[in-house]
Design an enzyme around this catalytic site. Sequence first.
Site, PDB file in Angstrom:
ATOM      1  N   ASP A 147       0.858  -1.187   0.000  1.00 29.32           N
ATOM      2  CA  ASP A 147       0.000   0.000   0.000  1.00 29.32           C
ATOM      3  C   ASP A 147       0.895   1.240   0.000  1.00 29.32           C
ATOM      4  OD1 ASP A 147      -2.110   1.701   0.053  1.00 29.32           O
ATOM      5  OD2 ASP A 147      -2.806   1.181   2.065  1.00 29.32           O
ATOM      6  N   HIS A 226      -7.551   0.501   7.961  1.00 28.74           N
ATOM      7  CA  HIS A 226      -7.891   1.833   7.446  1.00 28.74           C
ATOM      8  C   HIS A 226      -9.160   2.339   8.133  1.00 28.74           C
ATOM      9  CE1 HIS A 226      -5.521   1.184   3.446  1.00 28.74           C
ATOM     10  NE2 HIS A 226      -4.748   1.247   4.513  1.00 28.74           N
ATOM     11  N   GLY A 370      -3.577   4.755  17.764  1.00 24.81           N
ATOM     12  CA  GLY A 370      -3.607   3.562  18.608  1.00 24.81           C
ATOM     13  C   GLY A 370      -4.523   2.527  17.987  1.00 24.81           C
ATOM     14  N   HIS A 393       4.544   4.084  13.558  1.00 25.59           N
ATOM     15  CA  HIS A 393       3.403   4.607  12.781  1.00 25.59           C
ATOM     16  C   HIS A 393       2.071   4.238  13.430  1.00 25.59           C
ATOM     17  CE1 HIS A 393       2.556   0.593  11.386  1.00 25.59           C
ATOM     18  NE2 HIS A 393       1.796   0.965  10.374  1.00 25.59           N
TER      19      HIS A 393
END
Length: 466
Positions: A147, A226, A370, A393
Amino acid sequence: MAQIKTKELSKIGYTNNQTRSLVINIVAKHFKHTEKTEIIQLLQNIKSDPQAYLHDEVIAPIAKTFIDEPVECNFQSFSLLETTGQLSIFGGKTIEHSAKQQMETAMSLPITVQGALMPDAHSGYGLPIGGVLATNNAVIPYAVGVDIGCRMALSIIDEGESFLKRYAYQTKLALKEFTHFGISGSIGIQQEHEVLDSDAFKATLLLRQLHGKAVIQLGSSGTGNHFVEFGLITLAEDNILGLPAKEYLALLSHSGSRGLGANIAQHYTQIAMNSCKLPKSAQHLAWLDLNSEAGQEYWLSMNLAGDYAKACHDRIHANLLKALGLKAITKVENHHNFAWKDTLADGQEVIIHRKGATPAHKGELGIIPGSMTTPAYLVSGTGIERSLYSAAHGAGRSMSRKRAREHMTVSALKKIVADAGVTLIGGSVEENPFAYKDIETVMTAQRELVQVEGQFLPKIVRMYKE
């Protein structure tokens, strides 16, 4: 006019997608008036004896694809070091052994200059998620990730909790109408963005073929972790944004370059693996020399995918804010799953791959989420070179998706979300909060890498539903 189909090429041994695309283009341009039987015979001859055609300006590009020139990759052994040296590991006690092994393999590549492993790291394909690798004039498609340009975007709005209480229904409706999650499909409303007019889409056959998909998927999101969510962010005193230290309404999104990036990754990983022969344990770390044609094509394509990922977030935020009559007072965003040209303190120019890692040069802003019920952090980098100017990240997975499904039910997830005061639209047990590491532990492990500028708490979350 003779036309060659991919099925016909496969029958005579042309099974590589790059070679077939090359053949179709060359035949269309230079063999318009040649009989198909003659073209087929020529192609068979090229495959049988490619060396004989290397001096033919028209045919040589096809012939070269049948000449295997493996790169010599002499492996060396490197010791894993906890905090100093060639490889730096942050929060090593919470990182699984397999991720460390993957990073050790990456450190043994002859193109590797320096590496770092972030505290949210876990194993992946090629480079582990949370792995950062600096290389010498080479790019590794699988060290960027599938991605490409996956990123975070945060819009801060001068409203507070009262807005969410007063307009909860409208906010949920907007999230349902103006976001779309899944491998395919779109939000159903024509989207426009200048990225679609980029000349880069005309640069290669692959990008030309992917333009239509990019048009359809603009403004949508993928699957897995996502999300698009509204919540509340509390900014710290003397924050780098220069905004008053108070609570604000905020819109936070996480997604990437959709089918465009996935197809680019697949295409150039295969080219890299075909041209750079590595032992089985390292084959997904095959690289492209940036001086090569394929390397330059990938670099251009990767940057286009990054621009496209940004465009998707631009549309998501613009659509939702307009639907709710809101306006952002500032926006913060950052890539992960990308590669950058950078310079180390000693002046050496390198390519820094961040596969699931946040850029954290001194003063550089980023967002570290988180889970669907735990805080995300707005941070500024401190510019630590041994982390390759990087930070985590996210919280990082503590369970595989399979294990998460086995240890969580839909009803239990609903209770966890409700107890946290979060409204979840869609979602999956694979993404339940217990499938992730403790975000506070991750933040503690990287205190020297970032400074916290604000804490975001999710309130209304939209994710992919299985």
